[in-house]
Write an enzyme that holds these catalytic residues in place. Structure first.
Site, PDB file in Angstrom:
ATOM      1  N   CYS A 189       0.773  -1.155  -0.160  1.00 44.10           N
ATOM      2  CA  CYS A 189       0.083   0.153   0.164  1.00 44.10           C
ATOM      3  C   CYS A 189       1.003   1.167  -0.066  1.00 44.10           C
ATOM      4  O   CYS A 189       1.958   1.113  -0.613  1.00 44.10           O
ATOM      5  CB  CYS A 189      -1.079  -0.262   1.095  1.00 44.10           C
ATOM      6  SG  CYS A 189      -0.205  -0.132   2.954  1.00 44.10           S
ATOM      7  N   TRP A 190       0.626   2.282   0.563  1.00 43.00           N
ATOM      8  CA  TRP A 190       1.261   3.527   0.540  1.00 43.00           C
ATOM      9  C   TRP A 190       2.465   3.541   1.288  1.00 43.00           C
ATOM     10  O   TRP A 190       3.644   3.618   0.683  1.00 43.00           O
ATOM     11  CB  TRP A 190       0.463   4.861   1.279  1.00 43.00           C
ATOM     12  CG  TRP A 190       1.418   6.073   1.105  1.00 43.00           C
ATOM     13  CD1 TRP A 190       1.403   6.777   2.227  1.00 43.00           C
ATOM     14  CD2 TRP A 190       1.842   6.678   0.132  1.00 43.00           C
ATOM     15  NE1 TRP A 190       2.204   7.913   2.180  1.00 43.00           N
ATOM     16  CE2 TRP A 190       2.398   7.843   0.923  1.00 43.00           C
ATOM     17  CE3 TRP A 190       2.104   6.486  -1.351  1.00 43.00           C
ATOM     18  CZ2 TRP A 190       3.173   8.753   0.046  1.00 43.00           C
ATOM     19  CZ3 TRP A 190       3.029   7.559  -1.850  1.00 43.00           C
ATOM     20  CH2 TRP A 190       3.466   8.589  -1.193  1.00 43.00           C
TER      21      TRP A 190
END
Length: 356
Positions: free
Chosen positions: A95-96
């Site tokens: 993810c981020w």
């Protein structure tokens, strides 16, 4: 209960069968790791709402609402995408930052029995690595820069070189732009974001063998809206250059072929020419716009080349740091002439010193 997902580093990506980007569709569209598929645990609107809740009411309320959406979205992905995956399937999720979104997804997959892992640092860590690679890789490669005025067939020569097994970097293909005021890709195809261009560039650079030359077209620092990394710009400025010499009639014929699509929308073409205001006289610009609106592309492109593009090329050539290592004269830009030129370049210029 399944163990927490393993945390792996970028150099371990090759050990996994599928790379899953758990970020929202908008984040994925801006840029993502090469080969990743987007299976968001929160869509764009859900991510916005959760972020707003986090700021306005606190972490608990955001996680209470977001947790239900995450669970629902993960279940949907498992049903839609993963029903045929074997027990030995190994997915890697990011993810981020490599935090809750990818952690939740990987944990669910491990609960099922798949050996899912989580990418350390997520996309943010990957982006730092890309920036490092953009600085480190270009000086390690042995560049050959093909230069020539507009319409001299530089891209076609690169293709002929690639067909003969040469290492070729097509920057305009990566940027989806020809690098001029009329250089947008046909049919409104957008350019990649700067981050996506950087990712594609690093992916290409890492595939090259440093022991063999890499052929590339001469470009300015910007190709449309995207910018070349400083390290690559410096490497290309110092590299040996191949100068193409092509009769004007052959160049004009190529330009008319490559840019014929602009004639499908005369008002849009006339509007594009306004970018030259201040660079050409009002009289010249008015004449060019009249030709554009009338669909008279041959005289328009002939004057654009003679009065705008060719002078730009001559000035760029005068600023070039490296002396030409080869000059190639092409009688025309047909397939046979380009193949002969590619053969001659690989025979006579590939072994030239990288820094004459």
């Amino acid at each position: 209960m399944a163990a927490k997902p393993d945390i792996v580093t970028l150099d371990q990506i090759g050990a996994f069968d599928t790379l899953i980007d758990a970020r929202s569709p908008a984040e994925f569209a801006l840029d993502h790791l090469p080969g990743a598929i987007n299976l968001p645990v929160l869509d764009d609107e859900e991510r916005r709402i959760v972020g707003t809740l986090y700021k306005q009411t606190g972490a608990f309320e955001a996680r209470r609402i977001g947790g239900a959406w995450v669970a629902r979205n993960i279940a949907r992905h498992i049903e839609a995408v993963m029903q045929d995956r074997p027990a030995g399937w190994r997915p890697l999720v990011y993810c981020w930052r490599g935090g809750q979104r990818s952690g939740a997804f990987a944990l669910w997959l491990r609960q099922i029995g798949w050996a899912a892992a989580q990418l350390q640092g997520g996309y943010k860590g990957y982006r730092r690595w890309v920036v490092e690679q953009l600085d480190a890789l270009p000086p390690t490669l042995d560049w050959r820069v093909i230069a020539g005025p507009t319409g001299s067939g530089k891209t076609r020569l690169l293709q002929a070189l690639a067909a003969r097994g040469a290492q070729v970097l097509d920057l305009e293909a990566l940027a989806r732009h020809r690098g001029s005021i009329l250089g947008a890709w046909p049919d409104g195809q957008p350019q990649p974001s700067q981050k996506a261009f950087d990712t594609a560039l690093v992916d290409a650079l890492r595939r090259f063998d440093p022991a063999r030359p890499v052929w590339v077209e001469a470009e300015s620092r910007k190709i449309g809206a995207v910018q070349l990394p400083e390290s690559l710009t410096r490497a290309l400025q110092a590299a040996p250059r191949v100068l193409l010499q092509v009769p004007f009639a052959a160049r004009l014929a190529l330009v008319l072929q490559d840019y014929a699509w602009l004639g499908r929308d005369p008002p849009a073409l006339a509007q594009r020419l306004l970018a030259l205001r201040g660079l050409q006289s009002n009289e010249t610009l008015a004449r060019w716009q009249a030709w554009a609106l009338a669909g008279q592309l041959p005289p328009l492109f002939a004057e654009l080349m003679q009065l705008h593009y060719d002078p730009l090329y001559q000035r760029a050539l005068a600023r070039a740091a490296a002396a030409p290592v080869c000059t190639v004269t092409l009688p025309d830009l047909g397939a046979q002439a380009l193949d002969r030129a590619a053969t001659a370049l690989l025979r006579d210029c590939a072994a030239a010193p990288a820094h004459p």
